[in-house]
Structures are given as C-alpha cells and as structure tokens.
Enzyme design. Structure first.
Site, PDB file in Angstrom:
ATOM      1  N   LYS A  48       0.803  -1.225   0.000  1.00  0.00           N
ATOM      2  CA  LYS A  48       0.000   0.000   0.000  1.00  0.00           C
ATOM      3  C   LYS A  48       0.835   1.274   0.000  1.00  0.00           C
ATOM      4  O   LYS A  48       0.314   2.351  -0.309  1.00  0.00           O
ATOM      5  CB  LYS A  48      -0.977  -0.009   1.176  1.00  0.00           C
ATOM      6  CG  LYS A  48      -2.019  -1.116   1.074  1.00  0.00           C
ATOM      7  CD  LYS A  48      -2.919  -0.940  -0.133  1.00  0.00           C
ATOM      8  CE  LYS A  48      -3.995  -2.012  -0.180  1.00  0.00           C
ATOM      9  NZ  LYS A  48      -4.926  -1.835  -1.287  1.00  0.00           N
TER      10      LYS A  48
HETATM   11  N1  PMP Z   1      -3.581  -8.104   1.452  1.00  0.00           N
HETATM   12  C1  PMP Z   1      -3.673  -7.201   2.416  1.00  0.00           C
HETATM   13  C2  PMP Z   1      -3.106  -7.507   3.755  1.00  0.00           C
HETATM   14  C3  PMP Z   1      -4.322  -5.970   2.178  1.00  0.00           C
HETATM   15  O1  PMP Z   1      -4.417  -5.050   3.160  1.00  0.00           O
HETATM   16  C4  PMP Z   1      -4.876  -5.731   0.899  1.00  0.00           C
HETATM   17  C5  PMP Z   1      -5.570  -4.438   0.627  1.00  0.00           C
HETATM   18  N2  PMP Z   1      -6.859  -4.281   1.127  1.00  0.00           N
HETATM   19  C6  PMP Z   1      -4.773  -6.738  -0.083  1.00  0.00           C
HETATM   20  C7  PMP Z   1      -4.108  -7.897   0.238  1.00  0.00           C
HETATM   21  C8  PMP Z   1      -5.376  -6.605  -1.441  1.00  0.00           C
HETATM   22  O2  PMP Z   1      -4.751  -5.659  -2.259  1.00  0.00           O
HETATM   23  P1  PMP Z   1      -5.634  -4.779  -3.216  1.00  0.00           P
HETATM   24  O3  PMP Z   1      -6.468  -3.878  -2.362  1.00  0.00           O
HETATM   25  O4  PMP Z   1      -4.661  -4.020  -4.055  1.00  0.00           O
HETATM   26  O5  PMP Z   1      -6.510  -5.679  -4.027  1.00  0.00           O
END
Ligand code: PMP
Length: 344
Positions: A48
């Site tokens: 992120k």
């Molecule tokens: N794994 C974790 C621990 C996350 O916090 C997130 C984001 N919500 C994701 C996977 C998924 O990534 P994305 O939001 O880019 O689909």
C-alpha cells in the site's frame, strides 16, 4: 578526498523496488518455478505504500493538496499506515476510518504514526451510515480542505501498480513470467500489475484470490452482484462485499477462493519453510497456489509469480497466536498435528 554520504533523503525514497524471492520448500513437489514478490520490504511494510505515494503525489501535482491539508481514507490498516507515513514526511493530517475487524495491533500502529482513527462496525452493509465508507465520506464533507483517497473507487490505485509493481515484475523475471497469482481486495494490485504485464505479453495468465464470503469470484463469472455470497469471514484485506471500481475484471482470467483456516495455516507454513514472515493474505495467495497446483494448472518450466502483500508482525494477535487459532476453531485436532502449533 571528500567522502560522499550514502543516505536516503527520507523514508519515502525506499518505496517500491521490492525483491522477488524464489520459493524453494513450500512448493516442494509442485510443477513449475515459483517466486514471491515480497511487499513487506516497502518501508511501511506493505504494497500500500505504492498507492499512498502515487495518489498523494498526483493530488499535489494537480494542486489539490496544500501544506496542512487533511487526508482521509477507509482502510483495513495497511493503506492507513502508508498514508500516515507519507503524511508525516509531507506535512499533512491523516484521518482514518477502519473496520472493527482490523487487528488491535494495526489500530495501535496507525495511532502511533500520528493518525486519528475511527473504528467502525465490520458487519454492516456498505451503505449503512455506520460503515467505514459512509463515516469517511461524512468526515470528508465536514473537514474543510480535505481529500478522500477512496481506494476502492480510485483509478489511481490501479495506475500505481501499473507504473511500479508491473514493470518491476516484468524486469525481475526477464519477461519470462507465465502466471500472476494475487489477492484481490480493492483490486488495485492485481489489476494494475496484470494490465502492465498483459500489455507486454497477453498470454500471461492472471488468477485472482478471493475469500469465501466475498462477491468477487461470482461477479467475475456471471456479471451479477449476488448478495447471497456475502457472509462474515476472518481474512483482512481479501475479497469484498461490493464491486470495487478499482478492479479491472477484464485483465483477470479467473478467481479462486480460499478458506480462513487453510490460509492461516499456510501463512504459518510460509514462515516455517521459507523464513519469510508474511501476513494473512500471503497465506491466502500461497493456499491458492497449492490448490492450483493440485488441479494441474502449471506446466514444467512455468514461472509463477505470487504477491505477498504485507508483513507477519501485523498479525501477532491473530494468525501467529495459537490462542486466536484455537478460538477460531482452526486447530481441529483430527486434522492438524500438534507440531503445527507454535512451540514455546
Ligand atoms: N492483502 C492485504 C493484507 C491488504 O491489506 C490488501 C488491501 N486491502 C490486499 C491484500 C489486497 O490488495 P488490493 O487492495 O490491491 O486488491
């Protein structure tokens, strides 16, 4: 002779360029070659950081943000941490609305990074005024000079991964990647990465990982939002109870679902076999890989890349706590050996 000081100007210069690490032991007996993009090497310990940097810098370039502005977001924790980190360096205030499903560690961490945190009930619908989406929207309306990142509906979320994660994986695999397997939450990671990779080679197969209790897989297959698919589950950051605009379903070939229990055990297995201390969704993506291998998805010579989104330290009171595993009923003594527990 004058010695040059080899230092980064600030922590944000370390965002991105995470390593690709071959998986050697957990994939024993699998067909193909397997590599993990280990996103915990970002300074905020998750993928992120990439979107926080990209979205905030875009807003700065457009003149939307000015010193002292407030940045608001809904987050399961990781995005919040990254936004808080970027806000500190760049001088913004950070307000976060998080789900009550988020671990205590994550909430404490966000507050440690100077963010103001509102904890909202997890098991209400997205349009309920108590949901973290609605709380964030209201705070945005009430706070003058604020921006709302809105990662689920922000196309820049996809763009961040299109501009960084995708090119990095293409370069790190020398263009030899055959499969990408990644979690889908907002969908930004998988969509941006896949969009870039498929532009280089349309034959690359992209598989999204979804949770039981989430609508994404069914929506991808039928084009319909089926609320009967929704029920509470434990994995944070994976799957959704709405259709995020930050997911480009056209670059995802298929979705596969994984259970809370198997994902938790597999996260613990990654630590014990590969020495990579990764988060709950890394267990989920690895669990998906096991299922795909069993159904004969991979051929000899295939180069499969999985994305491990964050670090295990964020789950000490959850996946890496025997007590929590016990409380969830994940230690079914019929099927799980004593040795799978953490020994003290
Ligand atoms: N794994 C974790 C621990 C996350 O916090 C997130 C984001 N919500 C994701 C996977 C998924 O990534 P994305 O939001 O880019 O689909």
């Amino acid at each position: 002779m004058e010695q040059k000081i080899k230092a980064y100007d600030n922590i944000l210069e370390l965002v991105g360029n995470t390593p690709l690490v071959r998986l050697n032991r957990i994939t024993k007996g699998f067909t193909g070659n397997f590599f993990a993009k280990v996103e915990s090497f970002n300074p905020g310990h998750s993928s992120k950081d990439r979107i926080a940097m990209h979205i905030i810098e875009e807003a700065e370039q457009k003149g939307i943000l000015s010193p002292g502005s407030t940045i608001i977001e809904t987050t399961s924790g990781n995005t919040g941490f990254s936004i808080a980190m970027v806000s500190i360096i760049k001088g913004y205030k950070c307000i976060l609305a998080v789900s009550s499903k988020s671990s205590r560690d994550k909430i404490d961490m966000l507050r440690s990074m100077g963010a103001t945190v509102y904890v909202c009930p997890a098991h209400v619908s997205a349009d309920d005024p108590r949901s973290y989406y609605e709380v964030a929207k209201r705070l945005h309306q009430e706070t003058k000079g604020s921006i709302y990142i809105n990662q689920y509906f922000n196309e820049l979320n996809i763009e961040a991964h299109y501009a960084s994660t995708g090119p990095e994986i293409w370069e790190q695999t020398g263009g030899q990647i055959t499969h990408l397997v990644a979690c889908s939450g907002t969908g930004g990671t998988i969509s941006g990465t896949a969009r870039y990779l498929k532009e280089q080679n349309p034959k690359i197969k992209v598989i999204g990982v979804d949770a039981y209790g989430s609508v994404l897989k069914k929506y991808h297959e039928t084009g319909e939002f089926d609320s009967k698919e929704i029920y509470p589950y434990r994995i944070e950051g994976l799957g959704k109870n709405l259709i995020p605009a930050a997911t480009d379903f056209t670059v995802i070939d298929e979705f596969i679902k994984v259970t809370d229990s198997e994902s938790a055990h597999t996260a613990r297995e990654i630590a014990r076999t590969e020495g990579i201390f990764a988060g709950y969704t890394s267990g989920a993506v690895m669990q998906a890989l096991k299922q795909l291998n069993e159904t004969g998805e991979f051929k000899p010579g295939d180069n499969v890349v999985v994305i491990f989104p964050d670090h295990g330290s964020r789950y000490m009171s959850k996946v890496y706590s025997d007590q929590w595993m016990e409380d969830q009923g994940f230690f079914d003594t019929e099927t799980v050996e004593e040795t799978q527990k953490i020994q003290y």
